[in-house]
Design a protein around this motif. Sequence first.
Motif, PDB file in Angstrom:
ATOM      1  N   GLN A 115       9.785  -2.112   7.779  1.00 13.97           N
ATOM      2  CA  GLN A 115      10.788  -1.246   7.027  1.00 13.97           C
ATOM      3  C   GLN A 115      11.026  -1.635   5.396  1.00 13.97           C
ATOM      4  N   GLU A 116      10.932  -3.153   5.483  1.00 14.70           N
ATOM      5  CA  GLU A 116      11.287  -3.830   4.124  1.00 14.70           C
ATOM      6  C   GLU A 116      10.068  -3.445   3.146  1.00 14.70           C
ATOM      7  N   VAL A 117       8.948  -3.596   3.758  1.00 14.43           N
ATOM      8  CA  VAL A 117       7.703  -3.235   2.885  1.00 14.43           C
ATOM      9  C   VAL A 117       7.489  -1.715   2.468  1.00 14.43           C
ATOM     10  N   LYS A 126       7.771   1.708  -2.631  1.00 13.54           N
ATOM     11  CA  LYS A 126       8.277   2.707  -3.748  1.00 13.54           C
ATOM     12  C   LYS A 126       8.257   2.350  -5.104  1.00 13.54           C
ATOM     13  N   ASN A 127       8.346   0.892  -5.376  1.00 18.14           N
ATOM     14  CA  ASN A 127       8.010   0.465  -6.817  1.00 18.14           C
ATOM     15  C   ASN A 127       6.903   0.365  -7.293  1.00 18.14           C
ATOM     16  N   TYR A 128       5.803   0.685  -6.383  1.00 17.02           N
ATOM     17  CA  TYR A 128       4.497   0.590  -6.804  1.00 17.02           C
ATOM     18  C   TYR A 128       3.684   2.175  -6.769  1.00 17.02           C
ATOM     19  N   SER A 129       2.875   2.287  -7.856  1.00 17.05           N
ATOM     20  CA  SER A 129       2.022   3.709  -8.186  1.00 17.05           C
ATOM     21  C   SER A 129       0.763   3.554  -7.122  1.00 17.05           C
ATOM     22  N   LYS A 130       0.223   2.242  -6.754  1.00 13.05           N
ATOM     23  CA  LYS A 130      -0.774   2.135  -6.044  1.00 13.05           C
ATOM     24  C   LYS A 130      -0.441   1.924  -4.739  1.00 13.05           C
ATOM     25  N   PRO A 131      -1.309   2.197  -3.754  1.00 12.64           N
ATOM     26  CA  PRO A 131      -1.055   1.874  -2.251  1.00 12.64           C
ATOM     27  C   PRO A 131      -0.843   0.557  -1.930  1.00 12.64           C
ATOM     28  N   ILE A 132       0.059   0.127  -1.022  1.00 14.75           N
ATOM     29  CA  ILE A 132       0.339  -1.336  -0.896  1.00 14.75           C
ATOM     30  C   ILE A 132      -0.704  -1.800   0.485  1.00 14.75           C
ATOM     31  N   LEU A 133      -1.325  -2.844   0.371  1.00 18.01           N
ATOM     32  CA  LEU A 133      -2.346  -3.322   0.979  1.00 18.01           C
ATOM     33  C   LEU A 133      -2.111  -4.453   1.646  1.00 18.01           C
ATOM     34  N   VAL A 134      -0.746  -4.713   1.907  1.00 21.48           N
ATOM     35  CA  VAL A 134      -0.081  -5.906   2.682  1.00 21.48           C
ATOM     36  C   VAL A 134      -0.303  -5.532   4.047  1.00 21.48           C
ATOM     37  N   ILE A 139       2.581 -12.054  -5.244  1.00 22.37           N
ATOM     38  CA  ILE A 139       1.694 -11.459  -5.089  1.00 22.37           C
ATOM     39  C   ILE A 139       1.318 -10.173  -5.691  1.00 22.37           C
ATOM     40  N   ASP A 140       0.068  -9.768  -5.977  1.00 23.05           N
ATOM     41  CA  ASP A 140      -0.157  -8.405  -6.261  1.00 23.05           C
ATOM     42  C   ASP A 140      -0.223  -7.515  -4.923  1.00 23.05           C
ATOM     43  N   PRO A 141       0.317  -6.806  -4.444  1.00 27.30           N
ATOM     44  CA  PRO A 141       0.553  -6.147  -2.977  1.00 27.30           C
ATOM     45  C   PRO A 141      -0.419  -5.044  -2.890  1.00 27.30           C
ATOM     46  N   THR A 142      -1.088  -4.538  -4.043  1.00 29.49           N
ATOM     47  CA  THR A 142      -2.037  -3.543  -4.305  1.00 29.49           C
ATOM     48  C   THR A 142      -3.636  -4.093  -4.492  1.00 29.49           C
ATOM     49  N   SER A 143      -3.517  -5.563  -4.468  1.00 23.22           N
ATOM     50  CA  SER A 143      -4.989  -5.988  -4.439  1.00 23.22           C
ATOM     51  C   SER A 143      -5.567  -6.334  -3.219  1.00 23.22           C
ATOM     52  N   LEU A 144      -6.842  -5.975  -3.063  1.00 20.67           N
ATOM     53  CA  LEU A 144      -7.705  -6.136  -1.836  1.00 20.67           C
ATOM     54  C   LEU A 144      -8.456  -7.560  -1.853  1.00 20.67           C
ATOM     55  N   ASN A 145      -8.213  -8.405  -1.037  1.00 22.20           N
ATOM     56  CA  ASN A 145      -9.001  -9.528  -0.848  1.00 22.20           C
ATOM     57  C   ASN A 145      -8.986 -10.339  -2.229  1.00 22.20           C
ATOM     58  N   LYS A 146      -7.865 -10.589  -2.908  1.00 20.90           N
ATOM     59  CA  LYS A 146      -7.935 -10.860  -4.334  1.00 20.90           C
ATOM     60  C   LYS A 146      -6.392 -11.497  -4.696  1.00 20.90           C
TER      61      LYS A 146
END
Length: 364
Positions: free
Chosen positions: A154-156, A161-169, A121-128
């Motif tokens: 915890q794992e998420v 930390k590997n992404y520059s954008k907020p995680i949306l999961v 997935i792209d965890p920074t993508s909203l509804n897409k």
Amino acid sequence: MKNIFILLGMILSIAVFATSCGDSKKLKSTETKKENETIMDNKNVKEVYFAGGCFWGTEHFFQQIRGVVGTEVGYANGNKKNPTYEEVISHTTGFAETVKVKYDPEQVDLALLIDLYFKTIDPTSLNKQGNDRGDQYRTGIYSTDKETEAIVKQEVAKLAKNYSKPILVETIPLKNFYSAEDYHQDYLDKNPGGYCHIEPGLFEMAKNANPPKKVTKYQKQDKNVLKQKLTSEQYKVTQENATEMPFKNEYWDETREGIYVDITTGEPLFISTDKFESGCGWPSFSKPISQKLIDEKVDNTVGMTRTEVRSKTGDAHLGHVFDDGPKDKGGLRYCINSASLKFIPKAEMKDKGYGDYISLLDKK
């Protein structure tokens, strides 16, 4: 895009069902899978729910992972009972396409499942995700108990930390889950060319992501265990580097065909076809089955320099190696204590797990 594939898939399924028995085989496969899930339910099986875009690909991805014992696609965390696919894609029910994943924690760790899921997935993508758009394609990991929820969060957080954008999961408890229509279940198994937002190479990665742990057949034993298992002489020889009396030991004049194994581990060390009469009063061999099975160390005890021979896995003292052996056999003499060995006659080798070595007896 997925709706087009659904329509084509339904038409094709009806046509195939009417003209062949292929689907009956798939139904039997599905039934077997359900039976296996029932069996696994008797074990320590846990469950977690993954929303990762179109559930066709997400389900197929998790099915490849060793330790995942059951999957089911459905709709999670919506606001009505028993929604249909049409209601879900109307964007009025709040459901997310979700895969129920049942796994055996003794075979696969939840942290690994989460890490692999993030690769799809792209965890920074909203509804897409992929070519699909809509709130039913949002990402989330839903749990049914506090322990699972804590691990998920915890794992998420670690992966974030590997992404520059907020995680949306979403990492929230499961509110509800309703099984999707039958034609959605195992969709990519039934329609190998069907639509999928996950890159095909990731399925192969999932197959190899959790290989079975190699079980070492032969293992070094604790000395306390060996004291109970071995005779006094066997213990002194293998663990305290003692030497037994010549001509008064079990195998010095053994002439039967068979294999000699480490008395402490059972690991094969020498074969009878390499045994010869040296006149020294101890079993003598021209070579071990493999040099990888032994360690050779300098021994400066008893006022002389010798080469000690030890079993590599069991680290048991076996004896010494000298260069006065038969020239036609390589010139070496592995002088080994009978107390370090256990002899398995050829007739018993197969039953005792040494069948693969019988062919060595024919190479004279």
